[in-house]
Write a protein that holds these residues in place. Structure first.
Motif, PDB file in Angstrom:
ATOM      1  N   ARG A  78       0.829  -1.122  -0.006  1.00  0.00           N
ATOM      2  CA  ARG A  78       0.096  -0.092   0.053  1.00  0.00           C
ATOM      3  C   ARG A  78       1.024   1.218   0.081  1.00  0.00           C
ATOM      4  NH1 ARG A  78      -3.104  -2.675   4.230  1.00  0.00           N
ATOM      5  NH2 ARG A  78      -5.041  -3.499   3.413  1.00  0.00           N
ATOM      6  N   ILE A  79       2.069   1.291   1.060  1.00  0.00           N
ATOM      7  CA  ILE A  79       2.835   2.520   0.888  1.00  0.00           C
ATOM      8  C   ILE A  79       3.197   2.624  -0.432  1.00  0.00           C
ATOM      9  CG2 ILE A  79       5.063   3.325   2.123  1.00  0.00           C
ATOM     10  CD1 ILE A  79       4.011   2.046   4.595  1.00  0.00           C
ATOM     11  N   PHE A  80       4.127   1.659  -0.973  1.00  0.00           N
ATOM     12  CA  PHE A  80       4.788   1.601  -2.316  1.00  0.00           C
ATOM     13  C   PHE A  80       3.810   2.154  -3.381  1.00  0.00           C
ATOM     14  CE2 PHE A  80       8.475   0.257  -0.115  1.00  0.00           C
ATOM     15  CZ  PHE A  80       9.449   0.454  -1.081  1.00  0.00           C
ATOM     16  N   LYS A  81       2.669   1.930  -3.301  1.00  0.00           N
ATOM     17  CA  LYS A  81       1.402   2.013  -4.230  1.00  0.00           C
ATOM     18  C   LYS A  81       0.951   3.694  -4.055  1.00  0.00           C
ATOM     19  CE  LYS A  81      -1.541   1.446  -7.482  1.00  0.00           C
ATOM     20  NZ  LYS A  81      -2.519   2.487  -7.554  1.00  0.00           N
ATOM     21  N   LEU A  82       0.984   4.033  -2.997  1.00  0.00           N
ATOM     22  CA  LEU A  82       0.522   5.460  -2.758  1.00  0.00           C
ATOM     23  C   LEU A  82       1.769   6.390  -3.202  1.00  0.00           C
ATOM     24  CD1 LEU A  82      -0.693   5.333   0.838  1.00  0.00           C
ATOM     25  CD2 LEU A  82      -2.064   5.918  -1.097  1.00  0.00           C
ATOM     26  N   ALA A  83       3.017   6.027  -2.830  1.00  0.00           N
ATOM     27  CA  ALA A  83       4.165   6.771  -3.443  1.00  0.00           C
ATOM     28  C   ALA A  83       4.346   6.673  -5.061  1.00  0.00           C
ATOM     29  CB  ALA A  83       5.510   6.161  -2.951  1.00  0.00           C
ATOM     30  N   TYR A  84       3.781   5.870  -5.517  1.00  0.00           N
ATOM     31  CA  TYR A  84       3.729   5.506  -6.938  1.00  0.00           C
ATOM     32  C   TYR A  84       2.735   6.465  -7.498  1.00  0.00           C
ATOM     33  CZ  TYR A  84       2.883   3.348 -11.597  1.00  0.00           C
ATOM     34  OH  TYR A  84       3.054   3.346 -13.004  1.00  0.00           O
ATOM     35  N   ASP A  85       1.567   6.460  -7.016  1.00  0.00           N
ATOM     36  CA  ASP A  85       0.478   7.377  -7.432  1.00  0.00           C
ATOM     37  C   ASP A  85       0.885   8.771  -7.495  1.00  0.00           C
ATOM     38  OD1 ASP A  85      -0.791   5.081  -8.115  1.00  0.00           O
ATOM     39  OD2 ASP A  85      -2.362   4.904  -6.523  1.00  0.00           O
ATOM     40  N   SER A  86       1.426   9.061  -6.424  1.00  0.00           N
ATOM     41  CA  SER A  86       1.836  10.597  -6.358  1.00  0.00           C
ATOM     42  C   SER A  86       2.845  11.103  -7.186  1.00  0.00           C
ATOM     43  CB  SER A  86       1.978  10.588  -4.602  1.00  0.00           C
ATOM     44  OG  SER A  86       3.307  10.273  -4.538  1.00  0.00           O
ATOM     45  N   CYS A  87       3.623  10.078  -7.789  1.00  0.00           N
ATOM     46  CA  CYS A  87       4.779  10.430  -8.609  1.00  0.00           C
ATOM     47  C   CYS A  87       4.350  10.754 -10.016  1.00  0.00           C
ATOM     48  CB  CYS A  87       5.737   9.217  -8.653  1.00  0.00           C
ATOM     49  SG  CYS A  87       6.958   9.189  -6.912  1.00  0.00           S
ATOM     50  N   SER A  88       5.136  11.564 -10.599  1.00  0.00           N
ATOM     51  CA  SER A  88       4.905  12.039 -12.181  1.00  0.00           C
ATOM     52  C   SER A  88       6.094  11.785 -12.825  1.00  0.00           C
ATOM     53  CB  SER A  88       4.354  13.294 -12.160  1.00  0.00           C
ATOM     54  OG  SER A  88       5.110  14.373 -11.682  1.00  0.00           O
ATOM     55  N   ASP A  89       6.666  12.875 -13.517  1.00  0.00           N
ATOM     56  CA  ASP A  89       7.850  12.855 -14.080  1.00  0.00           C
ATOM     57  C   ASP A  89       9.060  13.460 -13.613  1.00  0.00           C
ATOM     58  OD1 ASP A  89       6.695  11.447 -16.395  1.00  0.00           O
ATOM     59  OD2 ASP A  89       5.788  13.225 -17.141  1.00  0.00           O
ATOM     60  N   GLU A  90       8.995  13.698 -12.206  1.00  0.00           N
ATOM     61  CA  GLU A  90      10.206  14.135 -11.723  1.00  0.00           C
ATOM     62  C   GLU A  90      11.376  13.250 -11.977  1.00  0.00           C
ATOM     63  OE1 GLU A  90       6.681  14.581  -8.916  1.00  0.00           O
ATOM     64  OE2 GLU A  90       7.603  12.964  -9.824  1.00  0.00           O
ATOM     65  N   THR A  91      12.674  14.029 -11.860  1.00  0.00           N
ATOM     66  CA  THR A  91      13.870  13.478 -11.941  1.00  0.00           C
ATOM     67  C   THR A  91      14.345  12.629 -10.819  1.00  0.00           C
ATOM     68  OG1 THR A  91      14.637  15.128 -13.450  1.00  0.00           O
ATOM     69  CG2 THR A  91      16.433  13.590 -12.254  1.00  0.00           C
ATOM     70  N   ALA A  92      14.611  11.380 -10.858  1.00  0.00           N
ATOM     71  CA  ALA A  92      14.748  10.568  -9.836  1.00  0.00           C
ATOM     72  C   ALA A  92      16.352  10.129  -9.451  1.00  0.00           C
ATOM     73  CB  ALA A  92      14.005   9.122 -10.013  1.00  0.00           C
ATOM     74  N   GLY A  93      16.410  10.145  -8.238  1.00  0.00           N
ATOM     75  CA  GLY A  93      17.810   9.669  -7.861  1.00  0.00           C
ATOM     76  C   GLY A  93      17.951   8.328  -7.550  1.00  0.00           C
ATOM     77  N   ASP A  94      18.980   7.959  -6.730  1.00  0.00           N
ATOM     78  CA  ASP A  94      19.145   6.664  -6.423  1.00  0.00           C
ATOM     79  C   ASP A  94      19.358   6.574  -4.735  1.00  0.00           C
ATOM     80  OD1 ASP A  94      19.324   5.226  -8.703  1.00  0.00           O
ATOM     81  OD2 ASP A  94      21.398   6.042  -8.979  1.00  0.00           O
TER      82      ASP A  94
END
Length: 297
Positions: A78-94
């Motif tokens: 659930r936590i990872f799905k909530l994070a995924y749904d709130s993300c868009s095309d921001e530049t990601a790091g590692d």
């Protein structure tokens, strides 16, 4: 006052046609015995209560651990799905692998929906900007109850910032010293009653015990008449020009860990508090907003 209201879940058990259980004296309220049995069943530790002979100790242990592991899996998903749904095309790091492991070990036990949303924000922020949230902040969050999280959120809504830094502070009063005889007279104090906005002193003690708020009430230096003081409440910025000399501010400051967690919550105004804050400021300062426009209350 615009204060977010939380819905409190209420257990409403089915009502039998004829109530033969002396423990249940009301169709709307469960007895403590019934509730204890329900909780024990939920966590698969009700054997001595129900006297269920179908499983031996080893089987019961395996069943409990299996249920616990399944709940942890559901929480993380659930936590990872909530994070995924709130993300868009921001530049990601590692994100650091050790940080992710520590995060997962803690987040898997977060079952409350509101707290899961907060942990998903932490995960998103760490993916976008690795190093944003310390392990200490994660440990503090893990130990917070839903009630404590709500207290901290209310406190964050009342924080302001002033001076040369953006650290969040809870303003408590404005002090005014009296002219040349100030050495012989106590300064007058105009207090801002945080208790009127659901943040009594007992709540401040809770935040201090959690390490989110520094214990000492601080006092600013005297605010200069010549150079205005930058002051901000949430997303609105002002300039404060003291009406006379001898004006200082007293306040509590969020701890570094409190600052970290507060930054995850975003900004939100409490209009009733904002009115009281500006009313207090206008008693001691010329308050300007935007392009030099003066606020009069």
């Amino acid at each position: 006052m615009n204060q977010e209201k939380k819905e409190v879940p209420v257990d409403t058990p089915a009502v039998p046609a004829v109530n033969t259980n002396k423990e249940d004296n009301s169709s709307h309220i469960r007895s403590s015995r019934t509730r204890t049995k329900d909780i024990a069943t939920q966590y698969a530790i009700a054997h001595l209560i129900t006297n269920d002979p179908d499983r031996d100790l080893a089987e019961r242990t395996t069943y409990r651990l299996q249920k616990e592991t399944q709940h942890q899996q559901e929480n993380l998903e659930r936590i990872f799905k909530l994070a995924y749904d709130s993300c868009s095309d921001e530049t990601a790091g590692d994100p650091d692998p050790d940080w992710l492991y520590h995060f997962s070990c803690l987040a898997r036990n977060i079952r409350n929906a509101s707290m899961q949303k907060l942990w998903s924000r932490i995960l998103k922020q760490e993916i976008i900007s690795p190093g944003s949230t310390s392990l200490k902040a994660l440990d503090t969050l893990k130990n917070m109850t839903q009630r404590e999280a709500q207290i901290f959120h209310r406190a964050c809504i009342l924080t302001c910032h002033f001076g040369n830094d953006n650290s969040k502070k809870l303003l408590t009063s404005i002090k005014a010293r009296h002219g040349g005889l100030s050495l012989f007279r106590s300064p007058s104090t105009d207090k801002l009653a945080l208790g009127n906005f659901q943040l009594p002193y007992s709540n401040l003690l809770v935040l201090m015990d959690l390490g989110l708020l520094l214990r000492s009430e601080l006092e600013s230096g005297e605010i200069s008449i010549e150079s205005p003081l930058a002051f901000g409440y949430q997303d609105t910025n002002y300039l404060l020009r003291p009406i006379k000399k001898g004006i200082t501010l007293t306040y509590y400051r969020l701890s570094p860990t409190g600052q970290e967690i507060a930054n995850l919550l975003g900004t939100r105004n409490n209009e009733s508090y904002k009115e009281s804050l500006l009313e207090l400021l206008c008693k001691h300062f010329i308050v300007e907003q935007g392009a030099g426009s003066q606020i009069n209350i």
